[in-house]
Design a protein around this motif. Structure first.
Motif, PDB file in Angstrom:
ATOM      1  N   ASP A  90       0.842  -1.188   0.000  1.00  8.35           N
ATOM      2  CA  ASP A  90       0.000   0.000   0.000  1.00  8.35           C
ATOM      3  C   ASP A  90       0.882   1.246   0.000  1.00  8.35           C
ATOM      4  OD1 ASP A  90      -2.437   1.281  -0.057  1.00  8.35           O
ATOM      5  OD2 ASP A  90      -2.859   1.049   2.067  1.00  8.35           O
ATOM      6  N   SER A 149      -3.178   5.466   3.466  1.00 16.68           N
ATOM      7  CA  SER A 149      -3.076   5.077   2.061  1.00 16.68           C
ATOM      8  C   SER A 149      -3.412   6.285   1.189  1.00 16.68           C
ATOM      9  CB  SER A 149      -4.053   3.941   1.745  1.00 16.68           C
ATOM     10  OG  SER A 149      -4.122   3.724   0.342  1.00 16.68           O
ATOM     11  N   TYR A 164      -4.498   6.138  -1.666  1.00 17.81           N
ATOM     12  CA  TYR A 164      -5.716   5.836  -2.406  1.00 17.81           C
ATOM     13  C   TYR A 164      -6.978   6.134  -1.607  1.00 17.81           C
ATOM     14  CZ  TYR A 164      -2.612   3.638  -5.779  1.00 17.81           C
ATOM     15  OH  TYR A 164      -1.619   3.417  -6.706  1.00 17.81           O
ATOM     16  N   GLU A 220      -7.392   6.348  -8.617  1.00 16.37           N
ATOM     17  CA  GLU A 220      -6.042   6.135  -9.149  1.00 16.37           C
ATOM     18  C   GLU A 220      -5.558   4.696  -9.006  1.00 16.37           C
ATOM     19  OE1 GLU A 220      -4.199   8.168 -10.844  1.00 16.37           O
ATOM     20  OE2 GLU A 220      -5.540   9.893 -10.665  1.00 16.37           O
ATOM     21  N   ASP A 221      -6.282   3.845  -8.300  1.00 16.59           N
ATOM     22  CA  ASP A 221      -5.828   2.479  -8.051  1.00 16.59           C
ATOM     23  C   ASP A 221      -6.468   1.514  -9.044  1.00 16.59           C
ATOM     24  OD1 ASP A 221      -4.840   0.150  -7.064  1.00 16.59           O
ATOM     25  OD2 ASP A 221      -5.753   0.305  -5.075  1.00 16.59           O
ATOM     26  N   TRP A 222      -5.703   1.109 -10.067  1.00 13.76           N
ATOM     27  CA  TRP A 222      -6.171   0.204 -11.123  1.00 13.76           C
ATOM     28  C   TRP A 222      -5.583  -1.191 -10.983  1.00 13.76           C
ATOM     29  CZ3 TRP A 222      -8.357   1.511 -16.289  1.00 13.76           C
ATOM     30  CH2 TRP A 222      -8.959   2.788 -16.305  1.00 13.76           C
ATOM     31  N   ARG A 223      -5.024  -1.534  -9.836  1.00 14.91           N
ATOM     32  CA  ARG A 223      -4.347  -2.837  -9.711  1.00 14.91           C
ATOM     33  C   ARG A 223      -5.310  -4.008  -9.892  1.00 14.91           C
ATOM     34  NH1 ARG A 223      -1.267  -1.837  -4.142  1.00 14.91           N
ATOM     35  NH2 ARG A 223      -3.175  -0.593  -3.839  1.00 14.91           N
ATOM     36  N   GLU A 225      -1.209   6.717 -16.181  1.00 15.25           N
ATOM     37  CA  GLU A 225      -1.115   6.822 -14.723  1.00 15.25           C
ATOM     38  C   GLU A 225      -0.440   8.101 -14.248  1.00 15.25           C
ATOM     39  OE1 GLU A 225       2.529   4.367 -15.958  1.00 15.25           O
ATOM     40  OE2 GLU A 225       0.417   4.531 -16.521  1.00 15.25           O
ATOM     41  N   GLU A 257       4.033  -1.701  -8.379  1.00 16.96           N
ATOM     42  CA  GLU A 257       2.595  -1.753  -8.639  1.00 16.96           C
ATOM     43  C   GLU A 257       1.834  -0.819  -7.709  1.00 16.96           C
ATOM     44  OE1 GLU A 257       1.920  -6.316 -10.305  1.00 16.96           O
ATOM     45  OE2 GLU A 257       1.887  -5.937  -8.138  1.00 16.96           O
ATOM     46  N   ALA A 258       2.222  -0.783  -6.439  1.00 17.05           N
ATOM     47  CA  ALA A 258       1.535   0.083  -5.475  1.00 17.05           C
ATOM     48  C   ALA A 258       1.638   1.548  -5.883  1.00 17.05           C
ATOM     49  CB  ALA A 258       2.138  -0.118  -4.080  1.00 17.05           C
ATOM     50  N   GLY A 287      -0.098   2.085  -9.447  1.00 12.70           N
ATOM     51  CA  GLY A 287      -1.539   1.863  -9.387  1.00 12.70           C
ATOM     52  C   GLY A 287      -2.047   0.869 -10.396  1.00 12.70           C
ATOM     53  N   ARG A 288      -1.192  -0.028 -10.874  1.00 11.02           N
ATOM     54  CA  ARG A 288      -1.660  -1.016 -11.835  1.00 11.02           C
ATOM     55  C   ARG A 288      -0.849  -2.289 -11.729  1.00 11.02           C
ATOM     56  NH1 ARG A 288       1.357  -0.849 -16.459  1.00 11.02           N
ATOM     57  NH2 ARG A 288       2.802   0.871 -16.729  1.00 11.02           N
TER      58      ARG A 288
END
Length: 318
Positions: free
Chosen positions: A23, A121, A123, A129-132, A176, A257-258, A261-262
């Motif tokens: 995170d 966080s 997010y 913004e979090d597309w993971r 992003e 990735e954190a 955001g993907r």
């Protein structure tokens, strides 16, 4: 300065970033005006006490938190009148100099709690913004129809083009790095609480809150910090400022990735790391709850002497 018409005060604000448990975290401090909102560590620049902006920032952060900052870089100067409500009440124009700082979370939890500061966080403030796990539902369910209604009401088709570019609509790829652009669009459309607070909108008129608000202009500074960090990942090895001295490639991927955001393809990421030669094996391994032990790596510091550009150029998302 206070009470003098058209006086200007320079504030120094810090967006302090760490990553824990996959995170991305931002350090916040108790609100200075009792409105129960989160805010970034900040304080005024005093030329009689502070030799430079950066030394002033470090002193304010040390006073408000138990942290001693390492990596710091200046982001941007924010000076729009009307986006710092306290300043207008005092007839004082606030100019905020924003900084990005990267750190690792250490075992100073007690000291942090005593200071009132806490990690949140990022997010929770900018959830779109979090597309993971894929495209956030709020974009199509809330943001898209609200921005379309705003554009149609104004009769300005260019606003729809801005939405498509910012949020990756109608076949345009999600970028992003456009974090600040997206935040500014939502602010201009009056869809976030800061716009209503600043008198730019009567209210958001939405059934859901688009992220937690922050004091003053601090969510805007946070969006700028995220944009800068996501871009910088691709050409400088700043991610290692957030990593422990040794780490697994899985932990490195999860940190990237954190921040971005993907989700990243595991094998592609590992090939990228090997190609850039940013890390080297330590020869040690880390035991895991499941599966075989994982090899431990460390950052190759001399890579900065070998070439000026060294980052992880992760690809875009469709």
């Amino acid at each position: 300065m206070t009470g003098t018409p058209n006086a200007v005060e320079i504030n120094l604000s810090a967006a302090i970033v760490a990553v824990a448990n996959n995170d991305p975290l931002i350090l916040t401090t108790p609100s200075s005006d009792d409105n129960e909102r989160d805010e970034l560590p900040f304080g005024p620049f005093n030329p009689l006490l502070h030799r430079t902006f950066e030394t002033g920032l470090r002193e304010w952060v040390a006073e408000q938190t138990p942290l001693r900052l390492g990596y710091v870089e200046q982001l941007y100067t924010f000076g729009d009148r009307g986006r710092h409500k306290t300043a207008e009440d005092r007839d004082l124009h606030i100019v905020s100099v924003g900084y990005l700082a990267l750190t690792r979370i250490t075992d100073d939890g007690d000291a942090l709690r005593k200071s009132g500061a806490r990690w949140r966080s990022w997010y929770s403030f900018l959830p779109w913004e979090d597309w993971r796990l894929g495209k956030p539902a709020m974009i199509d369910e809330t943001i898209r129809p609200a921005l379309h209604a705003w554009a149609e009401k104004s009769g300005l088709p260019a606003r729809l083009s801005r939405f498509r570019l910012a949020f990756g609509d109608d076949g345009i790829m999600w970028d992003e790095e456009r974090v600040l652009e997206r935040y500014e669009l939502l602010y201009e459309a009056g869809l976030i609480e800061e716009a209503a607070r600043d008198g730019r909108a009567e209210g958001t008129h939405l059934s859901r809150i688009l992220g937690l608000p922050m004091s003053f202009d601090h969510r805007r500074i946070l969006a700028t910090a995220i944009s800068r960090l996501r871009a910088k990942l691709k050409y400088r090895p700043v991610v290692f400022e957030l990593m422990p001295p040794t780490f697994t490639l899985t932990a490195l991927q999860e940190t990237v990735e954190a921040i971005s955001g993907r989700h990243l393809h595991k094998q592609n990421f590992r090939r990228l790391v090997e190609t850039t030669e940013l890390v080297e094996p330590t020869g040690a391994e880390q035991t895991q709850a499941r599966g075989r032990p994982a090899a431990l790596y460390r950052f190759r510091h001399n890579v900065l002497e070998e070439r000026s550009v060294a980052g992880l150029r992760v690809g875009g998302r469709g």
